[in-house]
Design a protein around this motif. Structure first.
Motif, PDB file in Angstrom:
ATOM      1  N   PHE A   1      52.463  30.533  28.225  1.00  0.00           N
ATOM      2  CA  PHE A   1      52.208  32.045  28.565  1.00  0.00           C
ATOM      3  C   PHE A   1      53.160  32.612  29.566  1.00  0.00           C
ATOM      4  CE2 PHE A   1      49.675  34.156  32.260  1.00  0.00           C
ATOM      5  CZ  PHE A   1      49.623  35.476  31.758  1.00  0.00           C
ATOM      6  N   GLU A   2      53.777  33.865  29.403  1.00  0.00           N
ATOM      7  CA  GLU A   2      54.568  34.597  30.387  1.00  0.00           C
ATOM      8  C   GLU A   2      53.774  35.237  31.458  1.00  0.00           C
ATOM      9  OE1 GLU A   2      57.338  36.651  27.872  1.00  0.00           O
ATOM     10  OE2 GLU A   2      58.157  34.981  26.827  1.00  0.00           O
ATOM     11  N   GLY A   3      53.614  34.720  32.525  1.00  0.00           N
ATOM     12  CA  GLY A   3      52.795  35.457  33.682  1.00  0.00           C
ATOM     13  C   GLY A   3      52.337  34.224  34.434  1.00  0.00           C
ATOM     14  N   LYS A   4      51.267  34.830  35.334  1.00  0.00           N
ATOM     15  CA  LYS A   4      50.780  33.799  36.253  1.00  0.00           C
ATOM     16  C   LYS A   4      49.299  33.794  35.845  1.00  0.00           C
ATOM     17  CE  LYS A   4      50.023  31.857  40.490  1.00  0.00           C
ATOM     18  NZ  LYS A   4      50.795  30.594  40.580  1.00  0.00           N
TER      19      LYS A   4
ATOM     20  N   GLY B   1      35.654  31.744  31.511  1.00  0.00           N
ATOM     21  CA  GLY B   1      35.125  32.669  32.666  1.00  0.00           C
ATOM     22  C   GLY B   1      35.644  32.682  34.141  1.00  0.00           C
ATOM     23  N   ASP B   2      36.465  31.325  34.224  1.00  0.00           N
ATOM     24  CA  ASP B   2      36.698  30.985  35.497  1.00  0.00           C
ATOM     25  C   ASP B   2      38.474  31.075  35.624  1.00  0.00           C
ATOM     26  OD1 ASP B   2      37.112  28.923  34.230  1.00  0.00           O
ATOM     27  OD2 ASP B   2      35.960  27.753  35.497  1.00  0.00           O
ATOM     28  N   THR B   3      39.022  31.662  34.793  1.00  0.00           N
ATOM     29  CA  THR B   3      40.554  31.594  34.803  1.00  0.00           C
ATOM     30  C   THR B   3      40.773  33.260  34.622  1.00  0.00           C
ATOM     31  OG1 THR B   3      40.545  29.373  33.811  1.00  0.00           O
ATOM     32  CG2 THR B   3      42.483  30.607  33.750  1.00  0.00           C
ATOM     33  N   ILE B   4      41.763  33.396  35.509  1.00  0.00           N
ATOM     34  CA  ILE B   4      42.127  34.874  35.458  1.00  0.00           C
ATOM     35  C   ILE B   4      43.925  34.647  35.170  1.00  0.00           C
ATOM     36  CG2 ILE B   4      42.798  36.873  36.984  1.00  0.00           C
ATOM     37  CD1 ILE B   4      40.444  36.363  38.564  1.00  0.00           C
ATOM     38  N   THR B   5      44.310  35.621  34.378  1.00  0.00           N
ATOM     39  CA  THR B   5      45.792  35.684  34.091  1.00  0.00           C
ATOM     40  C   THR B   5      46.283  37.007  34.625  1.00  0.00           C
ATOM     41  OG1 THR B   5      45.487  36.718  31.737  1.00  0.00           O
ATOM     42  CG2 THR B   5      45.453  34.353  32.107  1.00  0.00           C
TER      43      THR B   5
ATOM     44  N   LEU C   1      40.878  31.161  46.685  1.00  0.00           N
ATOM     45  CA  LEU C   1      41.430  31.875  47.779  1.00  0.00           C
ATOM     46  C   LEU C   1      42.766  32.217  47.620  1.00  0.00           C
ATOM     47  CD1 LEU C   1      40.772  32.614  50.786  1.00  0.00           C
ATOM     48  CD2 LEU C   1      41.697  30.530  51.652  1.00  0.00           C
ATOM     49  N   LYS C   2      43.689  31.441  46.885  1.00  0.00           N
ATOM     50  CA  LYS C   2      45.125  31.913  46.740  1.00  0.00           C
ATOM     51  C   LYS C   2      45.165  33.270  45.766  1.00  0.00           C
ATOM     52  CE  LYS C   2      47.225  27.474  46.887  1.00  0.00           C
ATOM     53  NZ  LYS C   2      48.098  26.344  46.142  1.00  0.00           N
ATOM     54  N   SER C   3      43.910  33.120  44.686  1.00  0.00           N
ATOM     55  CA  SER C   3      44.190  34.117  43.911  1.00  0.00           C
ATOM     56  C   SER C   3      43.712  35.548  44.569  1.00  0.00           C
ATOM     57  CB  SER C   3      43.229  33.943  42.780  1.00  0.00           C
ATOM     58  OG  SER C   3      41.712  33.797  43.043  1.00  0.00           O
ATOM     59  N   SER C   4      42.750  35.536  45.386  1.00  0.00           N
ATOM     60  CA  SER C   4      42.405  36.479  46.184  1.00  0.00           C
ATOM     61  C   SER C   4      43.623  37.344  46.921  1.00  0.00           C
ATOM     62  CB  SER C   4      41.272  36.358  47.186  1.00  0.00           C
ATOM     63  OG  SER C   4      40.071  36.158  46.466  1.00  0.00           O
ATOM     64  N   ILE C   5      44.179  36.511  47.476  1.00  0.00           N
ATOM     65  CA  ILE C   5      45.378  36.810  48.408  1.00  0.00           C
ATOM     66  C   ILE C   5      46.508  37.410  47.431  1.00  0.00           C
ATOM     67  CG2 ILE C   5      47.252  35.940  50.005  1.00  0.00           C
ATOM     68  CD1 ILE C   5      45.558  33.817  51.001  1.00  0.00           C
ATOM     69  N   ASP C   6      46.832  36.900  46.543  1.00  0.00           N
ATOM     70  CA  ASP C   6      47.757  37.200  45.467  1.00  0.00           C
ATOM     71  C   ASP C   6      47.297  38.921  44.991  1.00  0.00           C
ATOM     72  OD1 ASP C   6      49.037  34.985  46.102  1.00  0.00           O
ATOM     73  OD2 ASP C   6      49.478  34.579  43.821  1.00  0.00           O
ATOM     74  N   MET C   7      46.038  38.949  44.623  1.00  0.00           N
ATOM     75  CA  MET C   7      45.502  40.245  43.982  1.00  0.00           C
ATOM     76  C   MET C   7      45.488  41.410  45.168  1.00  0.00           C
ATOM     77  SD  MET C   7      45.221  39.638  40.906  1.00  0.00           S
ATOM     78  CE  MET C   7      44.860  38.548  39.659  1.00  0.00           C
ATOM     79  N   ALA C   8      45.075  40.865  46.357  1.00  0.00           N
ATOM     80  CA  ALA C   8      45.294  41.788  47.437  1.00  0.00           C
ATOM     81  C   ALA C   8      46.814  42.261  47.605  1.00  0.00           C
ATOM     82  CB  ALA C   8      44.682  41.205  48.680  1.00  0.00           C
TER      83      ALA C   8
ATOM     84  N   TYR D   1      37.863  40.531  35.521  1.00  0.00           N
ATOM     85  CA  TYR D   1      39.181  40.524  35.397  1.00  0.00           C
ATOM     86  C   TYR D   1      39.634  39.866  33.921  1.00  0.00           C
ATOM     87  CZ  TYR D   1      40.711  40.923  40.309  1.00  0.00           C
ATOM     88  OH  TYR D   1      40.738  41.327  41.648  1.00  0.00           O
ATOM     89  N   VAL D   2      38.584  38.931  33.445  1.00  0.00           N
ATOM     90  CA  VAL D   2      38.543  38.347  32.308  1.00  0.00           C
ATOM     91  C   VAL D   2      38.404  39.410  31.185  1.00  0.00           C
ATOM     92  CG1 VAL D   2      37.626  36.438  30.632  1.00  0.00           C
ATOM     93  CG2 VAL D   2      37.977  36.138  33.139  1.00  0.00           C
TER      94      VAL D   2
END
Length: 285
Positions: A241-244, A127-131, A255-262, A36-37
């Motif tokens: 930053f405008e986004g999540k 490397g451990d942060t996704i936007t 875990l939250k990020s996996s749910i949101d991306m799914a 993702y990065v």
């Protein structure tokens, strides 16, 4: 412009999952975190990337390399969708790898890239942060950097319980969502924090940061802190930053990020929602 992705941390908060694999390779939904990065870098118009790695990080290199045996097998089995996916991963960008030989902090990891960067400004993405946003976070920073010059930092408003876990800015608003930074404080106690505006793991830095890093003494945790070096720069800006933003630094946020991306996937969304509804019914009194 080039981009630097520090990915040399030990990932101790994910043990035992990270005992034999980098935390950056932990999957978020259907892709490893670091993919993702890299995709954000490419979507921001940058295709020259330096990943700072460490011991036990070889799987990162393998992921972005060609896998001829896998490609041959997929082709033979006529699984062309999967074949194209793995080929696209290897062709996304020119990626170079530099090993941080000792764990001396984020600032030291950035300093490892100096010879490759030279005297140009460059982007940094942890490397451990996704936007997640319509306009990539790094592209938003590049626009502010082009407008004002100087180093530029992505920030977000933090709830009180998170302030002590982030670098916090002290600055003056100069336009909507953009600040001229006077000071950065690394992981302050809530009562000492100058604001609730936290650094999110995305930067565009001018090349004089390397001189500042060489003269920076170990700070919080006995490490070379990037925020301490940025504090020595004369012209620093921050933009909300405008986004999540997903901080994959701990298991709950991962875990939250996996749910949101799914839930972003049209194919899987309905199945995920139905599963979540079923689980909630189990907990109803």
């Amino acid at each position: 412009m080039k981009a630097v992705i520090p990915a040399a941390g030990l990932g101790t908060r994910f043990l035992p999952a990270t005992k034999a694999q980098p935390k950056e390779m932990l999957p978020v939904f259907n892709k490893p975190t670091i993919q993702y990065v890299v995709e954000e870098v490419v979507e921001s118009g940058i295709d020259d990337i330096i990943i700072i790695t460490g011991k036990g990080k070889r799987s990162i290199e393998d992921h972005f390399d060609r896998s001829f045996e896998l490609e041959y097998t997929l082709n033979q089995k006529e699984k062309y969708d999967y074949l194209h996916q793995v080929q696209e991963i290897a062709d996304m960008a020119d990626i170079h790898y530099i090993r941080q030989k000792r764990q001396k902090g984020l600032g030291d990891a950035i300093l490892c890239a100096e010879k490759h960067i030279g005297d140009e400004s460059f982007a940094v993405l942890l490397g451990d942060t996704i936007t997640h946003s319509k306009v990539p976070c790094t592209k938003q920073l590049l626009d502010i950097h082009e407008k004002y010059g100087g180093s530029t930092i992505a920030i977000e408003e933090l709830p009180a319980e998170k302030v002590e876990r982030y670098g916090i800015i002290d600055g003056v608003k100069i336009e909507d969502n953009t600040y001229k930074v006077d000071n950065l404080v690394e992981k302050p106690k809530l009562e000492d924090a100058p604001s609730n505006l936290g650094i999110t793991g995305r930067y565009v830095l001018t090349s004089d940061i390397f001189d500042k890093l060489r003269n920076t003494q170990p700070g919080v945790g006995g490490e070379i802190q990037l925020t301490d070096a940025i504090n020595e720069q004369d012209n620093v800006y921050a933009t909300a930053f405008e986004g999540k933003i997903y901080d994959i630094g701990n298991t709950i946020e991962w875990l939250k990020s996996s749910i949101d991306m799914a839930l972003e996937s049209e194919e899987e969304r309905d199945l995920i929602i139905e599963h979540m509804r079923a689980k909630l019914r189990e907990f109803e009194v």
